[in-house]
Design a protein around this motif. Structure first.
Motif, PDB file in Angstrom:
ATOM      1  N   MET A  90      44.051  18.256   5.560  1.00 53.06           N
ATOM      2  CA  MET A  90      43.382  18.775   6.745  1.00 53.06           C
ATOM      3  C   MET A  90      42.575  17.644   7.368  1.00 53.06           C
ATOM      4  O   MET A  90      41.966  16.843   6.660  1.00 53.06           O
ATOM      5  CB  MET A  90      42.480  19.939   6.370  1.00 53.06           C
ATOM      6  CG  MET A  90      41.765  20.540   7.529  1.00 53.06           C
ATOM      7  SD  MET A  90      41.270  22.218   7.127  1.00 53.06           S
ATOM      8  CE  MET A  90      40.570  22.685   8.657  1.00 53.06           C
ATOM      9  N   ALA A  91      42.603  17.583   8.694  1.00 54.69           N
ATOM     10  CA  ALA A  91      41.822  16.589   9.428  1.00 54.69           C
ATOM     11  C   ALA A  91      40.962  17.315  10.455  1.00 54.69           C
ATOM     12  O   ALA A  91      41.424  18.252  11.107  1.00 54.69           O
ATOM     13  CB  ALA A  91      42.739  15.592  10.118  1.00 54.69           C
ATOM     14  N   VAL A  92      39.734  16.879  10.588  1.00 51.04           N
ATOM     15  CA  VAL A  92      38.814  17.511  11.527  1.00 51.04           C
ATOM     16  C   VAL A  92      38.262  16.444  12.457  1.00 51.04           C
ATOM     17  O   VAL A  92      37.800  15.402  12.014  1.00 51.04           O
ATOM     18  CB  VAL A  92      37.658  18.223  10.793  1.00 51.04           C
ATOM     19  CG1 VAL A  92      36.674  18.824  11.784  1.00 51.04           C
ATOM     20  CG2 VAL A  92      38.192  19.285   9.849  1.00 51.04           C
ATOM     21  N   MET A 122      45.712  21.207  10.434  1.00 53.57           N
ATOM     22  CA  MET A 122      46.139  21.521   9.085  1.00 53.57           C
ATOM     23  C   MET A 122      47.662  21.424   9.047  1.00 53.57           C
ATOM     24  O   MET A 122      48.352  22.039   9.863  1.00 53.57           O
ATOM     25  CB  MET A 122      45.702  22.924   8.680  1.00 53.57           C
ATOM     26  CG  MET A 122      46.118  23.271   7.250  1.00 53.57           C
ATOM     27  SD  MET A 122      45.655  24.949   6.761  1.00 53.57           S
ATOM     28  CE  MET A 122      43.887  24.815   6.744  1.00 53.57           C
ATOM     29  N   VAL A 123      48.192  20.633   8.127  1.00 59.19           N
ATOM     30  CA  VAL A 123      49.629  20.474   7.967  1.00 59.19           C
ATOM     31  C   VAL A 123      50.060  21.274   6.757  1.00 59.19           C
ATOM     32  O   VAL A 123      49.487  21.125   5.677  1.00 59.19           O
ATOM     33  CB  VAL A 123      50.005  18.984   7.789  1.00 59.19           C
ATOM     34  CG1 VAL A 123      51.494  18.836   7.577  1.00 59.19           C
ATOM     35  CG2 VAL A 123      49.529  18.170   8.978  1.00 59.19           C
TER      36      VAL A 123
END
Length: 118
Positions: A1-3, A10-11
């Motif tokens: 997850m990247a923010v 979310m992948v």
């Protein structure tokens, strides 16, 4: 997850192994050629040249007059470009695409992929 506020990415694995192009409506047709992979939409064209010739004839007519126009265009373009086969091939492709664009919208291609819209 990247923010990265205010977004979050979310992948996740895709459990549905069906191409969205097979189940959803789409605008246009993706015609792709690759020796090992099935890309784009299903088609029966052997290669890029076969595809462009078919689209050209679809534009000018699938008859004897259309075939003569195709052969004349290839001969004229070929006689103007004697700088090597790739230059001549590219010039023929561009001449065909110019005529095809009278009837179809062709989006710019990446590599050998071309999308054609009716």
């Amino acid at each position: 997850m990247a923010v990265n506020e205010p977004y979050a990415l979310m992948v996740q694995p895709d459990d549905i192994l069906i191409s969205p192009r097979e189940v959803d409506e789409h605008f246009g047709t993706m015609v792709c050629f690759h020796p090992r992979y099935a890309l784009g939409d299903h088609h029966n064209h052997m290669d890029k040249d076969d595809f462009l010739r078919e689209m050209y004839l679809d534009t000018v007519g699938h008859d004897e007059a259309g075939m003569k126009r195709y052969e004349r265009m290839v001969n004229i373009v070929s006689s103007r470009f004697r700088h090597g086969p790739k230059t001549e091939e590219r010039a023929i492709d561009e001449a065909m695409q110019k005529v095809i664009s009278e009837k179809y919208l062709m989006l710019p291609s990446i590599s050998t992929t071309t999308q054609v819209l009716p």
